[in-house]
Design a protein around this motif. Sequence first.
Motif, PDB file in Angstrom:
ATOM      1  N   ILE A   5       0.955  -1.073   0.053  1.00 49.07           N
ATOM      2  CA  ILE A   5      -0.130   0.008  -0.021  1.00 49.07           C
ATOM      3  C   ILE A   5       0.807   1.227   0.158  1.00 49.07           C
ATOM      4  O   ILE A   5       1.834   1.203   0.673  1.00 49.07           O
ATOM      5  CB  ILE A   5      -0.993   0.155   1.095  1.00 49.07           C
ATOM      6  N   PHE A   6       0.561   2.085  -0.988  1.00 43.75           N
ATOM      7  CA  PHE A   6       1.533   3.438  -0.981  1.00 43.75           C
ATOM      8  C   PHE A   6       0.586   4.308  -0.565  1.00 43.75           C
ATOM      9  O   PHE A   6      -0.780   4.596  -0.908  1.00 43.75           O
ATOM     10  CB  PHE A   6       1.724   3.695  -2.461  1.00 43.75           C
ATOM     11  N   ALA A   7       0.999   5.075   0.259  1.00 50.79           N
ATOM     12  CA  ALA A   7       0.451   6.248   1.057  1.00 50.79           C
ATOM     13  C   ALA A   7       1.293   7.793   1.247  1.00 50.79           C
ATOM     14  O   ALA A   7       2.621   7.514   1.401  1.00 50.79           O
ATOM     15  CB  ALA A   7      -0.204   5.960   2.349  1.00 50.79           C
ATOM     16  N   THR A   8       0.889   8.981   0.909  1.00 50.75           N
ATOM     17  CA  THR A   8       1.588  10.096   1.332  1.00 50.75           C
ATOM     18  C   THR A   8       1.757  10.080   2.743  1.00 50.75           C
ATOM     19  O   THR A   8       1.182   9.575   3.596  1.00 50.75           O
ATOM     20  CB  THR A   8       1.044  10.986   0.734  1.00 50.75           C
ATOM     21  N   GLU A   9       2.740  10.905   3.142  1.00 45.52           N
ATOM     22  CA  GLU A   9       2.962  11.542   4.604  1.00 45.52           C
ATOM     23  C   GLU A   9       1.764  12.108   4.998  1.00 45.52           C
ATOM     24  O   GLU A   9       1.458  11.706   6.258  1.00 45.52           O
ATOM     25  CB  GLU A   9       4.194  12.069   4.737  1.00 45.52           C
ATOM     26  N   THR A  10       1.040  12.683   4.337  1.00 44.41           N
ATOM     27  CA  THR A  10      -0.118  13.301   4.641  1.00 44.41           C
ATOM     28  C   THR A  10      -1.085  12.581   5.104  1.00 44.41           C
ATOM     29  O   THR A  10      -1.818  12.635   6.044  1.00 44.41           O
ATOM     30  CB  THR A  10      -0.577  14.486   3.703  1.00 44.41           C
ATOM     31  N   GLU A  11      -1.258  11.543   4.312  1.00 50.10           N
ATOM     32  CA  GLU A  11      -2.247  10.510   4.478  1.00 50.10           C
ATOM     33  C   GLU A  11      -2.177   9.691   5.845  1.00 50.10           C
ATOM     34  O   GLU A  11      -2.958   9.277   6.553  1.00 50.10           O
ATOM     35  CB  GLU A  11      -2.343   9.516   3.267  1.00 50.10           C
ATOM     36  N   ILE A  12      -0.806   9.358   5.744  1.00 52.31           N
ATOM     37  CA  ILE A  12      -0.289   8.709   7.241  1.00 52.31           C
ATOM     38  C   ILE A  12      -0.628   9.617   8.326  1.00 52.31           C
ATOM     39  O   ILE A  12      -1.140   9.328   9.449  1.00 52.31           O
ATOM     40  CB  ILE A  12       1.117   8.325   7.177  1.00 52.31           C
ATOM     41  N   THR A  13      -0.190  10.975   8.241  1.00 50.74           N
ATOM     42  CA  THR A  13      -0.383  11.849   9.636  1.00 50.74           C
ATOM     43  C   THR A  13      -1.969  12.115   9.760  1.00 50.74           C
ATOM     44  O   THR A  13      -2.511  11.994  10.929  1.00 50.74           O
ATOM     45  CB  THR A  13       0.259  13.183   9.101  1.00 50.74           C
ATOM     46  N   THR A  14      -2.821  11.983   8.829  1.00 50.98           N
ATOM     47  CA  THR A  14      -4.073  12.173   8.939  1.00 50.98           C
ATOM     48  C   THR A  14      -4.704  10.904   9.472  1.00 50.98           C
ATOM     49  O   THR A  14      -5.460  11.036  10.499  1.00 50.98           O
ATOM     50  CB  THR A  14      -4.854  12.501   7.482  1.00 50.98           C
ATOM     51  N   LYS A  15      -4.327   9.753   8.908  1.00 52.86           N
ATOM     52  CA  LYS A  15      -4.593   8.553   9.501  1.00 52.86           C
ATOM     53  C   LYS A  15      -4.352   8.226  10.984  1.00 52.86           C
ATOM     54  O   LYS A  15      -5.066   7.874  12.107  1.00 52.86           O
ATOM     55  CB  LYS A  15      -4.060   7.296   8.849  1.00 52.86           C
ATOM     56  N   ASN A  16      -3.063   8.733  11.451  1.00 53.37           N
ATOM     57  CA  ASN A  16      -2.622   8.537  12.837  1.00 53.37           C
ATOM     58  C   ASN A  16      -3.466   9.673  13.813  1.00 53.37           C
ATOM     59  O   ASN A  16      -3.807   9.217  14.894  1.00 53.37           O
ATOM     60  CB  ASN A  16      -1.201   9.042  13.111  1.00 53.37           C
ATOM     61  N   LEU A 100      -3.575  19.268   1.910  1.00 48.39           N
ATOM     62  CA  LEU A 100      -2.341  19.826   2.477  1.00 48.39           C
ATOM     63  C   LEU A 100      -1.015  19.221   1.760  1.00 48.39           C
ATOM     64  O   LEU A 100      -1.014  18.399   0.873  1.00 48.39           O
ATOM     65  CB  LEU A 100      -2.300  18.806   4.108  1.00 48.39           C
ATOM     66  N   GLN A 101       0.001  19.951   1.954  1.00 53.17           N
ATOM     67  CA  GLN A 101       1.300  19.538   1.446  1.00 53.17           C
ATOM     68  C   GLN A 101       1.689  18.264   1.968  1.00 53.17           C
ATOM     69  O   GLN A 101       1.469  18.059   3.426  1.00 53.17           O
ATOM     70  CB  GLN A 101       2.410  20.529   1.543  1.00 53.17           C
ATOM     71  N   PRO A 102       2.593  17.357   1.308  1.00 49.63           N
ATOM     72  CA  PRO A 102       3.237  16.127   1.940  1.00 49.63           C
ATOM     73  C   PRO A 102       3.826  16.596   3.259  1.00 49.63           C
ATOM     74  O   PRO A 102       4.413  17.478   3.164  1.00 49.63           O
ATOM     75  CB  PRO A 102       3.972  15.747   0.932  1.00 49.63           C
ATOM     76  N   ASP A 103       4.034  15.696   4.189  1.00 48.33           N
ATOM     77  CA  ASP A 103       4.695  15.711   5.419  1.00 48.33           C
ATOM     78  C   ASP A 103       3.942  16.909   6.418  1.00 48.33           C
ATOM     79  O   ASP A 103       4.687  17.422   7.220  1.00 48.33           O
ATOM     80  CB  ASP A 103       5.995  15.957   5.085  1.00 48.33           C
ATOM     81  N   THR A 104       2.769  17.294   6.112  1.00 50.76           N
ATOM     82  CA  THR A 104       2.137  18.406   7.066  1.00 50.76           C
ATOM     83  C   THR A 104       1.871  17.885   7.977  1.00 50.76           C
ATOM     84  O   THR A 104       1.185  16.956   7.962  1.00 50.76           O
ATOM     85  CB  THR A 104       1.204  19.219   6.051  1.00 50.76           C
ATOM     86  N   ASP A 105       2.041  18.505   9.206  1.00 49.40           N
ATOM     87  CA  ASP A 105       1.508  17.877  10.555  1.00 49.40           C
ATOM     88  C   ASP A 105      -0.056  18.578  10.564  1.00 49.40           C
ATOM     89  O   ASP A 105      -0.171  19.899  10.722  1.00 49.40           O
ATOM     90  CB  ASP A 105       2.248  18.584  11.686  1.00 49.40           C
ATOM     91  N   TYR A 129     -10.095  15.531  -0.057  1.00 45.50           N
ATOM     92  CA  TYR A 129      -9.434  16.342   0.542  1.00 45.50           C
ATOM     93  C   TYR A 129      -8.974  16.087   1.970  1.00 45.50           C
ATOM     94  O   TYR A 129      -9.119  14.806   2.352  1.00 45.50           O
ATOM     95  CB  TYR A 129     -10.443  17.801   0.950  1.00 45.50           C
ATOM     96  N   ASP A 130      -8.053  16.628   2.653  1.00 47.83           N
ATOM     97  CA  ASP A 130      -7.354  16.357   3.666  1.00 47.83           C
ATOM     98  C   ASP A 130      -8.281  17.070   5.060  1.00 47.83           C
ATOM     99  O   ASP A 130      -8.345  16.286   5.822  1.00 47.83           O
ATOM    100  CB  ASP A 130      -5.850  16.598   4.041  1.00 47.83           C
ATOM    101  N   MET A 131      -8.867  17.922   4.681  1.00 45.88           N
ATOM    102  CA  MET A 131      -9.707  18.683   5.577  1.00 45.88           C
ATOM    103  C   MET A 131     -10.887  19.355   4.897  1.00 45.88           C
ATOM    104  O   MET A 131     -10.713  19.783   3.780  1.00 45.88           O
ATOM    105  CB  MET A 131      -8.891  19.816   6.453  1.00 45.88           C
ATOM    106  N   MET A 132     -11.952  19.566   5.698  1.00 45.49           N
ATOM    107  CA  MET A 132     -13.082  20.334   5.331  1.00 45.49           C
ATOM    108  C   MET A 132     -13.253  21.406   6.413  1.00 45.49           C
ATOM    109  O   MET A 132     -13.364  21.153   7.618  1.00 45.49           O
ATOM    110  CB  MET A 132     -14.378  19.569   5.328  1.00 45.49           C
ATOM    111  N   LEU A 154      -0.910  28.925   4.657  1.00 44.81           N
ATOM    112  CA  LEU A 154      -0.460  27.606   5.354  1.00 44.81           C
ATOM    113  C   LEU A 154      -0.175  26.543   4.484  1.00 44.81           C
ATOM    114  O   LEU A 154      -0.186  26.727   3.330  1.00 44.81           O
ATOM    115  CB  LEU A 154      -2.096  27.061   6.081  1.00 44.81           C
ATOM    116  N   PRO A 155       0.505  25.578   4.743  1.00 47.52           N
ATOM    117  CA  PRO A 155       1.242  24.509   4.037  1.00 47.52           C
ATOM    118  C   PRO A 155      -0.080  23.848   3.280  1.00 47.52           C
ATOM    119  O   PRO A 155      -0.119  22.423   3.627  1.00 47.52           O
ATOM    120  CB  PRO A 155       1.943  23.504   4.975  1.00 47.52           C
TER     121      PRO A 155
END
Length: 178
Positions: A5-16, A100-105, A129-132, A154-155
């Motif tokens: 499974i490939f995921a961007t850092e943003t997707e991983i951060t969002t999932k966490n 969000l940009q990749p690796d964004t907290d 989207y990452d956020m609404m 913002l990033p």
Amino acid sequence: MLIIIFATETEITTKNHINNTIKHMSRQFFDNLDLTILHALTSNARTPYLEIAREYGVSGAAVHQRVQRLLANKVITGSECLVDPETVGLNVIAYLGICLQPDTDVDSVVEALQTIPEVTECHVVGGRYDMMVKLYARDNKHLYDLIKNRVRTLPVTSTETMMSFSQVLRRPIPISNE
């Protein structure tokens, strides 16, 4: 079978972020008095405890104790005063999809959005989207300025604005033991 499974850092951060939020939730079950109290207060947070008590045939103290327990258990997380946005000059309601940009907290973006008074809701979401974000503005120029000068600093890689022409439904969440 090997699944990659490939995921961007943003997707991983969002999932966490989502997983940490889910860990703090637990399903609660209610008796009829709890349900009566919750239905009354979600319909009108200013309903007097004595009115609820009379309806259910218990003392006002019993209702007060139940409300305190519901507060302590974080079933009730507050009450609110709803203000008609147009009466205070906020004539535009918009929803903003944010990528969000990749690796964004995510938490740092939420903190930054909290400094914008016109932003009233922010949800971490899955999908496009990452956020609404829900925000209010005086007019389209004010909305544009908020997006350009506050949100787009913002990033983020992109935003999409959806205008609300009118709110046609608002109601409390359904509460039951089902």
